[in-house]
Design a protein around this motif. Structure first.
Motif, mmCIF file in Angstrom:
data_model
loop_
_atom_site.group_PDB
_atom_site.id
_atom_site.type_symbol
_atom_site.label_atom_id
_atom_site.label_comp_id
_atom_site.label_asym_id
_atom_site.label_seq_id
_atom_site.Cartn_x
_atom_site.Cartn_y
_atom_site.Cartn_z
ATOM 1 N N HIS A 23 2.638 12.652 -3.476
ATOM 2 C CA HIS A 23 2.788 11.730 -2.598
ATOM 3 C C HIS A 23 4.273 10.906 -2.538
ATOM 4 O O HIS A 23 4.824 10.864 -3.667
ATOM 5 C CB HIS A 23 1.986 10.426 -2.584
ATOM 6 N N ASP A 24 5.046 11.219 -1.338
ATOM 7 C CA ASP A 24 6.576 10.893 -1.399
ATOM 8 C C ASP A 24 6.418 9.395 -1.210
ATOM 9 O O ASP A 24 5.928 9.050 -0.181
ATOM 10 C CB ASP A 24 7.284 11.469 -0.457
ATOM 11 N N VAL A 25 7.051 8.590 -2.117
ATOM 12 C CA VAL A 25 6.728 7.171 -1.856
ATOM 13 C C VAL A 25 7.635 6.528 -0.750
ATOM 14 O O VAL A 25 7.049 5.703 0.207
ATOM 15 C CB VAL A 25 7.087 6.295 -3.150
ATOM 16 N N GLU A 26 8.731 7.133 -0.293
ATOM 17 C CA GLU A 26 9.697 6.489 0.451
ATOM 18 C C GLU A 26 9.297 7.013 1.916
ATOM 19 O O GLU A 26 9.303 5.986 2.872
ATOM 20 C CB GLU A 26 11.335 7.099 0.238
ATOM 21 N N THR A 27 8.987 8.259 2.148
ATOM 22 C CA THR A 27 8.605 8.881 3.289
ATOM 23 C C THR A 27 7.101 8.547 3.688
ATOM 24 O O THR A 27 6.591 8.933 4.844
ATOM 25 C CB THR A 27 9.047 10.476 3.525
ATOM 26 N N ALA A 28 6.016 8.369 2.576
ATOM 27 C CA ALA A 28 4.584 8.489 2.781
ATOM 28 C C ALA A 28 4.251 9.847 3.061
ATOM 29 O O ALA A 28 2.984 9.838 3.405
ATOM 30 C CB ALA A 28 4.464 7.616 3.757
ATOM 31 N N LYS A 29 4.968 10.639 3.182
ATOM 32 C CA LYS A 29 4.583 12.248 3.133
ATOM 33 C C LYS A 29 3.939 12.566 1.945
ATOM 34 O O LYS A 29 4.346 12.465 0.827
ATOM 35 C CB LYS A 29 5.905 13.168 3.624
ATOM 36 N N ARG A 30 2.965 13.650 2.019
ATOM 37 C CA ARG A 30 2.298 14.037 0.769
ATOM 38 C C ARG A 30 1.955 15.515 1.043
ATOM 39 O O ARG A 30 1.869 16.013 2.148
ATOM 40 C CB ARG A 30 1.102 13.170 0.344
ATOM 41 N N PHE A 72 0.899 -1.155 0.078
ATOM 42 C CA PHE A 72 0.015 0.113 0.028
ATOM 43 C C PHE A 72 0.762 1.180 0.053
ATOM 44 O O PHE A 72 1.821 1.460 0.675
ATOM 45 C CB PHE A 72 -0.882 -0.022 1.287
ATOM 46 N N ALA A 73 0.516 2.162 -0.988
ATOM 47 C CA ALA A 73 0.863 3.628 -0.978
ATOM 48 C C ALA A 73 0.256 4.450 0.098
ATOM 49 O O ALA A 73 0.585 5.321 0.680
ATOM 50 C CB ALA A 73 1.297 3.952 -2.343
ATOM 51 N N LEU A 74 -1.031 4.047 0.039
ATOM 52 C CA LEU A 74 -2.060 5.155 0.628
ATOM 53 C C LEU A 74 -3.239 4.287 0.916
ATOM 54 O O LEU A 74 -3.709 3.652 0.029
ATOM 55 C CB LEU A 74 -2.502 6.305 -0.018
ATOM 56 N N SER A 123 10.234 8.664 -7.659
ATOM 57 C CA SER A 123 9.993 8.805 -6.041
ATOM 58 C C SER A 123 8.692 9.538 -5.542
ATOM 59 O O SER A 123 8.562 9.551 -4.389
ATOM 60 C CB SER A 123 11.412 9.657 -5.681
ATOM 61 N N GLN A 124 8.044 9.822 -6.519
ATOM 62 C CA GLN A 124 6.754 10.482 -6.192
ATOM 63 C C GLN A 124 5.362 9.985 -6.962
ATOM 64 O O GLN A 124 5.644 9.674 -8.321
ATOM 65 C CB GLN A 124 6.792 12.023 -6.178
ATOM 66 N N LEU A 125 4.432 9.880 -6.180
ATOM 67 C CA LEU A 125 3.232 9.784 -7.090
ATOM 68 C C LEU A 125 2.312 10.880 -7.000
ATOM 69 O O LEU A 125 1.978 11.579 -5.845
ATOM 70 C CB LEU A 125 2.452 8.671 -6.394
ATOM 71 N N ALA A 126 1.689 11.272 -8.081
ATOM 72 C CA ALA A 126 0.441 12.243 -7.973
ATOM 73 C C ALA A 126 -0.819 11.541 -8.116
ATOM 74 O O ALA A 126 -0.636 10.352 -9.112
ATOM 75 C CB ALA A 126 0.652 13.350 -9.257
#
Length: 249
Positions: free
Chosen positions: A45-52, A10-12, A28-31
């Motif tokens: 969404h930053d995939v590695e840190t899960a910050k968005r 899961f990414a989110l 490295s990121q998902l829009a």
């Protein structure tokens, strides 16, 4: 997930719909579009840190994000100014004001960049039915691209820019097509009838898409000539709107 559909993580997770995932060029990121604010809004969404971060939450609908090849710009569809139109958004500057690049009385949506970043392909019903068009990244020189069929959507370009994959409604079926841009020849390459959202592999030799199999949405892979197809393994339930990640070195 891996390219064969295994090892999905899961990414989110959300109780509201999440649609239209789009990988950044670096992987490295998902829009994507989330409805958690009770409306369509675009997040990165930053995939590695899960910050968005929320990048498009304007009046009306915010949808269909796609990255420019250099990762500096997002093309999005916004309905903030009377109807759905395409805008460019600085992906590196929080709170940047989007720049509108289409101006029509039609619905303009589903933008995708050419590999050199100079052109944008998109879907518009300005000719009465949904067709695929192209224009300069400035919004100038709009040209129609698809002429076969009266309903063509979901454009995606091969990495070398030679081929355009899209979904066409043929009778009551939605079928994956591949258009040779030089010759103008379009070929249906699937025998299924509910295809959606094609995405090229980084080497341009295969296409990933979703379709209906045994009453469920599943992911399929095909060579660009349609001769070799396989169903990807994956989790139970419906799997939709794939986007093949970049070849990260």
């Amino acid at each position: 997930a891996d390219a064969d559909g295994e090892n999905a993580t899961f990414a989110l997770r959300s109780n509201e719909p999440i649609i239209s995932p789009s990988w950044s060029p670096t992987g490295s990121q998902l829009a994507y579009v989330s409805f958690e604010a009770r409306k369509a809004s675009v997040y990165v969404h930053d995939v590695e840190t899960a910050k968005r971060r929320l990048v498009a939450n304007f009046k009306g609908s915010n949808s269909a994000p796609t990255w420019s090849p250099d990762g500096r710009t997002l093309a999005v569809t916004l309905s903030r100014e009377n109807g759905s139109q395409i805008f460019l958004l600085d992906a590196l500057t929080p709170g940047a004001e989007p720049r509108r690049i289409t101006s029509s009385a039609a619905i303009d949506t589903e933008p995708t960049f050419s590999s050199d970043g100079k052109m944008i392909y998109f879907v518009s019903d300005r000719g009465a039915t949904p067709q695929i068009y192209k224009m300069a990244v400035t919004g100038a020189n709009v040209e129609r691209v698809t002429f076969t069929g009266n309903y063509n959507i979901s454009p995606t370009l091969s990495p070398d820019g030679r081929l355009l994959a899209y979904v066409s409604r043929v009778g009551g079926a939605f079928k994956l097509q591949v258009l040779d841009l030089a010759s103008g020849t379009a070929t249906a390459i699937t025998d299924t009838s509910a295809d959606e959202k094609p995405s090229f592999s980084p080497n341009g030799r295969q296409l990933l898409y979703a379709t209906e199999q045994q009453g469920k949405e599943a992911l399929m892979m095909t060579t660009v000539d349609g001769k070799v197809k396989s169903r990807l393994v994956g989790s139970d339930g419906d799997i939709r709107q794939p986007h093949w990640g970049p070849a990260v070195r």
